[in-house]
Structure formats: C-alpha cells, structure tokens
Design an enzyme around this catalytic site. Structure first.
Site, mmCIF file in Angstrom:
data_model
loop_
_atom_site.group_PDB
_atom_site.id
_atom_site.type_symbol
_atom_site.label_atom_id
_atom_site.label_comp_id
_atom_site.label_asym_id
_atom_site.label_seq_id
_atom_site.Cartn_x
_atom_site.Cartn_y
_atom_site.Cartn_z
ATOM 1 N N ASP A 228 0.848 -1.188 0.000
ATOM 2 C CA ASP A 228 0.000 0.000 0.000
ATOM 3 C C ASP A 228 0.888 1.245 0.000
ATOM 4 O O ASP A 228 1.873 1.306 0.749
ATOM 5 C CB ASP A 228 -0.908 -0.031 1.238
ATOM 6 C CG ASP A 228 -1.962 1.053 1.211
ATOM 7 O OD1 ASP A 228 -1.639 2.160 1.656
ATOM 8 O OD2 ASP A 228 -3.073 0.789 0.751
ATOM 9 N N ASP A 271 -4.569 2.419 -4.438
ATOM 10 C CA ASP A 271 -3.114 2.387 -4.269
ATOM 11 C C ASP A 271 -2.657 1.091 -3.620
ATOM 12 O O ASP A 271 -1.584 1.032 -3.027
ATOM 13 C CB ASP A 271 -2.663 3.579 -3.423
ATOM 14 C CG ASP A 271 -3.280 3.562 -2.022
ATOM 15 O OD1 ASP A 271 -4.433 3.117 -1.887
ATOM 16 O OD2 ASP A 271 -2.607 3.990 -1.070
#
Length: 350
Positions: A228, A271
């Site tokens: 992430d 993301d």
C-alpha cells in the site's frame, strides 16, 4: 482464397490448444461409448453376414479407456493432449478400416472413408501433421481394401479414400485457421479484461482467480504480499491526480522488476497492490527482499512547487497450500495494518 495460418499461434496458445484437444477427447470418447453400445445392441437385433462384434467391443473398450483417462488423469494428459487425441483417432480409424474391409468384403466402404472428413472437426493441430495422419489413414484403407476385397470394389474404396482424405486436409486447413483466430480473439479479450488499464499489471479479479487455482492444484508453499502506498490521498491532494497516476505506474513497475517473472503481480484497486510468490521461501529471505523493495519504492516526487515523499507499507503471509484465498488475504491485510498503525514505511510478516 485460403488465409495463411500464423505458425506463432501454436506457440502462443499451446496451453489453450491442449485444453481444447483434451476436452474434445473427453467429449468424443463419451459419445463414442454410447454409439458403440448402440451399434453392439443393433448387431444383436439385426444380425448381418459379417461379424463386427470384435470391432464393437474394441470401440467400447477404447472409448471407456480414454474417457476414464480424461476424467481421472486430466493434468498429466493435458501436456500431451494432441498426441493422445491422435492415438485415439488412430485406433478408431484403424478398427473402422478393418470393419469395412476385412469383415465386410462384398461391398464398398463409403461410410468408413466418409469418417475421414470428421477428423478436422475434432482437433487443433498443425495442418502438415494432420495431413500426415490423414495420409497414413488413407494408405491403410487402400492396402486393406486391395488385400481383402475384389479388385473392382477395392479400386472404388481407394478412390473414395483418396478423395475424402484430400477433402479432410482442405477442411483441416480452413477449420484450424478459424479455430486459431478464434483463440487469438478470445485471448485478447481475456487479456484486456484481466489487465489494469493504468499500470498494465493484472486486476484484482484475475489475481483472485489465479491464486485460487494455484492453491487448489499445486498444494505447495507460497507467499502473499499486499502493498500500500502511504498517504496516497495526501499526494493526490497536493500534486494532483495526474502525478498520482504517475506514482501508481512507477510503483507497479518497481514491484514487477523486484520479483521473478513467474511471480504474480496485480493491482487490487486504488493504491493497493498484491504479489503472489510461488515456492518455499525462508523467512530471512522474505525479510531481505522486503527491505530491498521498501528502499526501491521510497522516492521523492515534486512538481516544482510541492514535494511529497513516497513510501510503502507491506503485509506478508506465508501460504501452505491447504488454505483459502480469503484466509491468506485476511492474514496479509492484518499484517499490513499493523505496519500502518506502527507508523508506516515498513513490513510485517503474519
């Protein structure tokens, strides 16, 4: 006019061709079992001067054998599916030739040689190899006809065999070309569906499907990584979404370059990214690779006015092969949030 067959298709879609031929082998062996049983039953109800009982029994045994192999040994058969399909067709064709010549010597065998034209519908293979197979079948038919039938009837059978073989080769070239182009179109659609439009790596749906298949069939050890980008919303708000897209693309390329070509990399959405590493990996090796990856992902992005530091958080879990995708994803996700709660820019192994 015949369209040229691109030979590269046979290398590009080797797996798809093998699966198609294996499915066809299973289907025709099942159908052949029923038709052979029907032929055997009709031979008792309507006795004929020639005895085809041995041929019918061979057909039943052959079809049951290949159907059983397809049902219970699908994975080992897949690699050589085309060879097995040729073997099946060879046995059935030879037995049909024997039935139409050795056991039936008083008339022409138009029905037998007519079966030659069915072969192109049953498989996908290189036209030249199919032509060799068809030529051998035609030669066998001519030899048996000349050996066991009166000359005038044998000549008719030979002419029919040659004519039907040429027709089969023509049909084979046409049909195989159509099937290969269909495979190409289908593969392009699947690739488009399973590829993330921004980063060029796999999508979440494709990753889930791939990992489930690996866990189900391989049963070996693997490692699941979830990555992430830290504070990605802040980067988007500061530099704009165009810069955010550039960071996502660079992030995906860096991850892809940090793992083997056989490891599976996907974008889960936003993301968040995923990596599925097959094979056993020692914990110390995982830690070293995670440290190197964090260093490679750590970058500074600036538009001239604003500057943002890009870092990542990584959650990792080791898969033993007897669990589910949901279980391992939850474990890696739990490890990821431990990293986030402890300040980000790090990794955790569940």
């Amino acid at each position: 006019m015949l369209r040229r067959i691109d030979k590269s298709y046979f290398a590009l879609y080797r797996e798809e061709i093998a699966v198609s031929n294996l499915r066809m082998l299973q289907s025709i062996s099942l159908f052949g079992t029923f038709t052979s049983l029907l032929s055997l039953a009709l031979s008792f109800l309507f006795p004929s001067p020639w005895n085809s009982l041995p041929v019918y029994l061979m057909w039943i045994a052959t079809n049951l054998l290949f159907y059983g192999l397809c049902r219970h040994e699908a994975q080992p058969l897949r690699r050589g599916a085309t060879v097995w399909l040729y073997t099946y067709m060879g046995i059935m064709t030879l037995s049909a030739i024997v039935n139409g010549t050795v056991l039936f010597q008083t008339g022409t065998s138009a029905t037998v040689v007519g079966f030659f034209t069915l072969a192109p519908f049953l498989m996908i293979d290189r036209p030249l190899r199919f032509a060799v197979f068809q030529s051998l079948a035609c030669l066998c038919m001519c030899v048996f006809a000349l050996a066991y039938k009166p000359f005038d009837i044998a000549i008719i059978d030979c002419c029919n065999a040659i004519g039907f073989s040429l027709l089969a080769c023509f049909m084979s070239y046409t049909l195989i070309g159509m099937k290969l182009r269909e495979l190409s179109s289908r593969a392009a659609l699947i690739a488009e569906r399973d590829t993330d439009g921004l980063t060029g790596i796999s999508t979440r749906q494709a990753a889930e499907k791939h990992i489930r298949a690996c866990l189900m069939h391989s049963g070996g050890e693997a490692t699941l990584w979830i990555l992430d980008i830290d504070c990605f919303k802040n980067l988007n708000d500061t530099l704009g979404h165009l810069w955010g897209d550039h960071v996502l693309i660079d992030f995906a390329q860096t991850i892809r370059a940090s793992f083997r070509s056989t490891d599976y990399v996907a974008r889960l959405g936003g993301d968040e990214f995923l990596v599925f590493v097959t094979g056993a990996t020692a914990p110390e090796v995982i830690r070293e690779q995670a440290d190197r990856l964090l260093t490679a992902l750590r970058k500074t992005v600036s538009d001239g006015e604003h500057t943002c530091n890009v870092t990542a958080s990584i959650g990792i879990t080791r898969c033993s092969g007897n669990g589910t995708f949901e279980r391992y994803y939850e474990q890696a996700d739990t490890a990821l949030y431990r990293v986030k709660n402890e300040g980000r820019n790090g990794f955790c192994i569940f």
